[in-house]
Design a protein around this motif. Structure first.
Motif, PDB file in Angstrom:
ATOM      1  N   ASP A  87     -19.256  -6.529  -3.540  1.00 27.70           N
ATOM      2  CA  ASP A  87     -18.120  -5.675  -3.895  1.00 27.70           C
ATOM      3  C   ASP A  87     -18.579  -4.293  -4.300  1.00 27.70           C
ATOM      4  OD1 ASP A  87     -16.315  -7.607  -3.338  1.00 27.70           O
ATOM      5  OD2 ASP A  87     -16.106  -8.312  -5.413  1.00 27.70           O
ATOM      6  N   LEU A  88     -19.679  -4.240  -5.070  1.00 22.91           N
ATOM      7  CA  LEU A  88     -20.197  -2.935  -5.494  1.00 22.91           C
ATOM      8  C   LEU A  88     -20.664  -2.144  -4.280  1.00 22.91           C
ATOM      9  CD1 LEU A  88     -22.170  -3.972  -8.697  1.00 22.91           C
ATOM     10  CD2 LEU A  88     -19.986  -2.748  -8.592  1.00 22.91           C
ATOM     11  N   GLN A  89     -21.270  -2.875  -3.309  1.00 20.67           N
ATOM     12  CA  GLN A  89     -21.807  -2.201  -2.128  1.00 20.67           C
ATOM     13  C   GLN A  89     -20.685  -1.649  -1.248  1.00 20.67           C
ATOM     14  OE1 GLN A  89     -24.288  -4.722   0.201  1.00 20.67           O
ATOM     15  NE2 GLN A  89     -24.682  -3.210   1.776  1.00 20.67           N
ATOM     16  N   TYR A  90     -19.603  -2.422  -1.169  1.00 20.75           N
ATOM     17  CA  TYR A  90     -18.530  -2.030  -0.263  1.00 20.75           C
ATOM     18  C   TYR A  90     -17.273  -1.560  -0.996  1.00 20.75           C
ATOM     19  CZ  TYR A  90     -21.295  -4.227   3.344  1.00 20.75           C
ATOM     20  OH  TYR A  90     -22.309  -4.561   4.202  1.00 20.75           O
ATOM     21  N   GLU A  91     -17.450  -1.135  -2.243  1.00 19.46           N
ATOM     22  CA  GLU A  91     -16.281  -0.762  -3.038  1.00 19.46           C
ATOM     23  C   GLU A  91     -15.549   0.421  -2.441  1.00 19.46           C
ATOM     24  OE1 GLU A  91     -14.921  -0.287  -7.621  1.00 19.46           O
ATOM     25  OE2 GLU A  91     -16.930  -0.971  -7.125  1.00 19.46           O
ATOM     26  N   GLY A  92     -16.310   1.364  -1.798  1.00 17.43           N
ATOM     27  CA  GLY A  92     -15.662   2.563  -1.259  1.00 17.43           C
ATOM     28  C   GLY A  92     -15.270   2.446   0.189  1.00 17.43           C
ATOM     29  N   ALA A  93     -15.342   1.222   0.738  1.00 20.20           N
ATOM     30  CA  ALA A  93     -15.049   1.057   2.164  1.00 20.20           C
ATOM     31  C   ALA A  93     -13.585   1.324   2.453  1.00 20.20           C
ATOM     32  CB  ALA A  93     -15.412  -0.352   2.594  1.00 20.20           C
ATOM     33  N   GLU A  94     -13.370   1.840   3.654  1.00 19.48           N
ATOM     34  CA  GLU A  94     -12.008   2.109   4.097  1.00 19.48           C
ATOM     35  C   GLU A  94     -11.445   0.835   4.715  1.00 19.48           C
ATOM     36  OE1 GLU A  94     -10.221   4.760   3.769  1.00 19.48           O
ATOM     37  OE2 GLU A  94     -11.752   5.988   2.805  1.00 19.48           O
ATOM     38  N   CYS A  95     -10.463   0.244   4.052  1.00 19.70           N
ATOM     39  CA  CYS A  95      -9.931  -1.015   4.544  1.00 19.70           C
ATOM     40  C   CYS A  95      -8.435  -0.926   4.780  1.00 19.70           C
ATOM     41  CB  CYS A  95     -10.202  -2.128   3.545  1.00 19.70           C
ATOM     42  SG  CYS A  95     -11.958  -2.374   3.199  1.00 19.70           S
ATOM     43  N   GLY A  96      -7.864   0.172   4.527  1.00 17.24           N
ATOM     44  CA  GLY A  96      -6.430   0.305   4.682  1.00 17.24           C
ATOM     45  C   GLY A  96      -5.674  -0.594   3.735  1.00 17.24           C
ATOM     46  N   VAL A  97      -6.151  -0.710   2.484  1.00 19.24           N
ATOM     47  CA  VAL A  97      -5.582  -1.650   1.528  1.00 19.24           C
ATOM     48  C   VAL A  97      -4.446  -0.984   0.763  1.00 19.24           C
ATOM     49  CG1 VAL A  97      -6.304  -3.451  -0.036  1.00 19.24           C
ATOM     50  CG2 VAL A  97      -8.003  -2.070   1.094  1.00 19.24           C
ATOM     51  N   ASN A  98      -3.368  -1.672   0.628  1.00 24.40           N
ATOM     52  CA  ASN A  98      -2.291  -1.138  -0.201  1.00 24.40           C
ATOM     53  C   ASN A  98      -2.517  -1.542  -1.642  1.00 24.40           C
ATOM     54  OD1 ASN A  98      -1.256  -3.781  -0.582  1.00 24.40           O
ATOM     55  ND2 ASN A  98      -0.200  -3.647   1.396  1.00 24.40           N
ATOM     56  N   ALA A  99      -1.670  -1.072  -2.519  1.00 31.27           N
ATOM     57  CA  ALA A  99      -1.855  -1.266  -3.963  1.00 31.27           C
ATOM     58  C   ALA A  99      -1.791  -2.732  -4.357  1.00 31.27           C
ATOM     59  CB  ALA A  99      -0.808  -0.456  -4.728  1.00 31.27           C
ATOM     60  N   ASP A 100      -0.863  -3.502  -3.761  1.00 27.24           N
ATOM     61  CA  ASP A 100      -0.727  -4.920  -4.127  1.00 27.24           C
ATOM     62  C   ASP A 100      -1.965  -5.721  -3.707  1.00 27.24           C
ATOM     63  OD1 ASP A 100       1.738  -4.580  -5.268  1.00 27.24           O
ATOM     64  OD2 ASP A 100       2.851  -5.072  -3.428  1.00 27.24           O
ATOM     65  N   VAL A 101      -2.444  -5.420  -2.520  1.00 25.94           N
ATOM     66  CA  VAL A 101      -3.637  -6.124  -2.051  1.00 25.94           C
ATOM     67  C   VAL A 101      -4.819  -5.805  -2.941  1.00 25.94           C
ATOM     68  CG1 VAL A 101      -5.284  -6.312  -0.140  1.00 25.94           C
ATOM     69  CG2 VAL A 101      -2.823  -6.251   0.329  1.00 25.94           C
ATOM     70  N   GLU A 102      -4.947  -4.528  -3.300  1.00 27.57           N
ATOM     71  CA  GLU A 102      -6.039  -4.124  -4.190  1.00 27.57           C
ATOM     72  C   GLU A 102      -5.949  -4.855  -5.523  1.00 27.57           C
ATOM     73  OE1 GLU A 102      -9.475  -2.380  -5.335  1.00 27.57           O
ATOM     74  OE2 GLU A 102      -8.529  -2.245  -3.354  1.00 27.57           O
ATOM     75  N   LYS A 103      -4.751  -5.009  -5.999  1.00 21.62           N
ATOM     76  CA  LYS A 103      -4.550  -5.699  -7.283  1.00 21.62           C
ATOM     77  C   LYS A 103      -4.994  -7.167  -7.174  1.00 21.62           C
ATOM     78  CE  LYS A 103      -0.942  -6.783 -10.672  1.00 21.62           C
ATOM     79  NZ  LYS A 103       0.496  -6.663 -10.982  1.00 21.62           N
ATOM     80  N   HIS A 104      -4.625  -7.821  -6.091  1.00 24.14           N
ATOM     81  CA  HIS A 104      -5.040  -9.221  -5.894  1.00 24.14           C
ATOM     82  C   HIS A 104      -6.550  -9.347  -5.777  1.00 24.14           C
ATOM     83  CE1 HIS A 104      -1.047 -10.831  -5.617  1.00 24.14           C
ATOM     84  NE2 HIS A 104      -0.710 -10.109  -4.535  1.00 24.14           N
ATOM     85  N   LEU A 105      -7.160  -8.405  -5.091  1.00 23.42           N
ATOM     86  CA  LEU A 105      -8.615  -8.451  -4.936  1.00 23.42           C
ATOM     87  C   LEU A 105      -9.341  -8.284  -6.265  1.00 23.42           C
ATOM     88  CD1 LEU A 105      -9.079  -6.392  -1.641  1.00 23.42           C
ATOM     89  CD2 LEU A 105      -9.412  -8.856  -1.940  1.00 23.42           C
ATOM     90  N   GLU A 106      -8.877  -7.333  -7.069  1.00 22.38           N
ATOM     91  CA  GLU A 106      -9.518  -7.083  -8.358  1.00 22.38           C
ATOM     92  C   GLU A 106      -9.354  -8.269  -9.300  1.00 22.38           C
ATOM     93  OE1 GLU A 106     -11.478  -4.668  -9.467  1.00 22.38           O
ATOM     94  OE2 GLU A 106     -11.467  -3.906  -7.414  1.00 22.38           O
ATOM     95  N   LEU A 107      -8.131  -8.797  -9.338  1.00 29.27           N
ATOM     96  CA  LEU A 107      -7.884  -9.950 -10.222  1.00 29.27           C
ATOM     97  C   LEU A 107      -8.665 -11.177  -9.749  1.00 29.27           C
ATOM     98  CD1 LEU A 107      -6.424 -11.132 -12.631  1.00 29.27           C
ATOM     99  CD2 LEU A 107      -4.430 -11.569 -11.163  1.00 29.27           C
TER     100      LEU A 107
END
Length: 597
Positions: free
Chosen positions: A23-43
């Motif tokens: 996650d640290l390595q690919y934290e800045g990757a462009e994935c086209g993630v919306n806010a809800d998806v980002e929230k699920h990933l972080e949690l």
């Protein structure tokens, strides 16, 4: 061999930390993630790091649903699947990650690991080679090269194992397969192959272990369930056999071999359950009949014949049919010399037959194999006790006559029993052995009871020169004592031990005592007062017989019951035998004594 559970356990402890690094390595990757998806990933990442796998999995499910093209979401979900031991579910997610991002070497390396564990060596090698061509990190390059070498080694071992199997060298094949399965722990085909080798080598339980693993590693593996069921059946475990064949029919209710096997096992299982219920109810004859039906239902599997005979042996023993029990138990023990149940049941049958030496031997053999069995300990103690008691032979009981029986009655009883128990009347070896023992006892009883002198000699010998031997010989009136003896207290001022007894005048006959009937012992004579009907010359005869002073009694008058009281003074120095010695003589001759200090 490494168990799948231990591997998944180690993966579960490592993967959360690997994921955090990724996650640290690919934290800045462009994935086209919306806010809800980002929230699920972080949690989900936080829950995974905390070890809350089920909750983390729910968050990653939501992330995948929210963005089906997010390779990070798939990768994290794959990591959770692996941590939960669900490699089958993880593999499609890793494949999806590689499809979405071809240069994601971490996912490709991880998929190569899984393919190697599943025994898909060609596919695993392909992933490791692509890792090396995709500009990997130094660690990834080393890991890929190491796994390639390992995969090559597995290919070589697989080829050797197959060659050994084809040439029927099953021991060598097992050796090669053991090494492969340390790496390819989830390879169902190799486990099935090793199971077949174990079967050929006569190790069915090891085969069952491999087949059970194969039934879980391969979907709808009806063949594995069928083989497991048949192996259990051959081992005599009808209940587990029935359980496994039912699993086969759950997957395919029209499976011909499973259905035919199911009918056979169910029929046998019903017979055995019915027989055991009859045994619990104490209906041993009916239970025996059921187990005979079991042997007829399945004559081709020796295990069921042995188990059925073992239970029939038990039924005969409990039903107090010792001859039949000994015969059937012996048949079981010829096939299984260490069968503890058969040893115990035969020992109980021997006890009923008064064959105490044989019972002791069976109990001791059983105890060697099961030291903590209380039933064996109690049975052994009982057998030893009965043996000791049996050695104090009651000749009157053997011939079935009263203690005041005349010589003619003794001879008549002997002839009747001798005809009944003559060994030539019996054909069965066990019955003949029993008859020989009885015949010897009957002959010995007749010899003793028809010859007063023989009884006297045996009594003296039994105490090995004890003064009580002299006492019994001196008071010789045949061997038919009346009511026996009862004890009275010592006379006033008696300093030595005092022995008192009573006997009927009707059974007291003077007898010329000689030879071993009078031990060469020296004692001080006591005063003699002749009672009515008593031969006062008897002490003098005894004295002349041994050529030394003999102990003499004090004889009283007849009492109201027609008995004479006799008493003896014995010096302390010569009466070192305890009252237990007197009780021992009592048991042998039915003659009671008492000693007082």
């Amino acid at each position: 061999m490494v168990a799948p559970g231990s591997v998944t356990s180690r993966l579960g402890s490592v993967f959360p930390f690997l994921l955090v690094l990724v996650d640290l390595q690919y934290e800045g990757a462009e994935c086209g993630v919306n806010a809800d998806v980002e929230k699920h990933l972080e949690l989900g990442k936080k829950l995974l790091a905390a070890g809350q796998l089920a909750d983390a999995l729910s968050q990653f499910h939501a992330a995948v649903d929210g963005d089906p093209d997010n390779y990070i979401a798939y990768y994290r979900r794959a990591t959770v699947f692996l941590a939960m031991g669900k490699s089958k579910a993880a593999l499609p997610d890793l494949t999806k990650v590689i499809e979405l991002k071809m240069d994601f070497t971490a996912a490709r390396l991880q998929r190569g690991h899984l393919l190697l564990k599943q025994g898909k060596l060609d596919e695993a090698e392909d992933d490791f080679k692509k890792v090396l061509k995709s500009n990997p990190s130094e660690n990834e390059e080393k890991e890929a090269q190491l796994q390639l070498v390992k995969s090559d080694e597995m290919q070589r071992l697989r080829s050797q194992a197959l060659d050994a199997f084809e040439s029927s060298d099953y021991t060598a094949a097992i050796t090669f397969l053991d090494k492969i399965l340390e790496v390819c722990v989830w390879d169902a085909e190799l486990r099935e192959l090793r199971a077949e080798c174990f079967i050929k080598e006569g190790e069915p339980r090891k085969a069952i272990s491999d087949l059970k693993a194969a039934s879980k590693l391969k979907n709808d593996n009806t063949e594995a369930f069928y083989k497991i069921s048949t192996l259990y059946y051959q081992l005599g475990d009808h209940e587990l056999s029935l359980s496994e064949v039912r699993e086969c029919l759950k997957l395919d209710q029209d499976h011909k071999r499973c259905f035919a096997h199911y009918k056979q096992v169910k029929k046998l299982n019903k017979l055995i359950e019915s027989a055991e219920e009859l045994i619990r109810d104490g209906r041993y004859t009916d239970a025996t009949s059921k187990y005979e039906s079991v042997m007829k239902t399945e004559p081709s599997v020796p295990e069921y014949t042995i188990r059925s005979k073992e239970r029939i042996c038990h039924c005969f023993s409990k039903d107090e049919k010792p001859v039949e029990a000994i015969r059937v138990c012996s048949e079981v023990l010829q096939m299984e010399p260490d069968n503890v149940n058969a040893l115990k049941d035969r020992a109980e049958a021997y006890l009923i037959e008064e064959m105490y030496d044989e019972a002791i031997q069976d109990y001791e053999t059983a105890q060697e194999h099961n030291e903590n069995d209380q039933q064996i300990r109690e049975g052994l103690e009982k057998a030893q006790r009965l043996l000791k008691q049996s050695q104090k032979r009651d000749y009157y009981k053997i011939l079935g006559v009263k203690r005041n029986a005349k010589k003619q009655e003794i001879i008549k009883a002997y002839r009747k029993l001798a005809l009944q128990w003559h060994p030539d009347n019996f054909q069965n070896e066990e019955e003949k052995k029993k008859a020989e023992k009885k015949f010897i006892d009957i002959a010995a009883a007749k010899e003793v009871l028809s010859d007063p002198g023989t009884v006297c000699a045996e009594a003296a010998e039994s105490v090995v020169g004890d003064l009580l031997g002299l006492l019994l010989c001196w008071l010789r009136g045949g061997v038919r004592w009346g009511r026996g003896a009862s004890c009275s207290g010592p006379p006033a001022g008696a300093g030595d031990r005092f022995l008192a007894l009573r006997f009927r005048k009707s059974s007291f006959r003077p007898h010329q005592t000689q030879g071993p009937c009078v031990p060469s012992a020296v004692g001080r004579p006591a005063d003699t007062e002749a009672g009515a009907g008593f031969d006062s010359s008897l002490p003098a005869q005894a004295t002349r017989a041994v050529g030394a002073p003999a102990l003499t009694p004090t004889i009283g008058k007849y009492n109201s019951e027609g008995e004479v009281l006799g008493s003896f003074h014995l010096p302390r120095s010569m009466m070192n035998s305890s009252s237990q010695t007197c009780r021992s003589l009592t048991g042998k001759l039915g003659f009671q004594t008492g000693m007082y200090p």
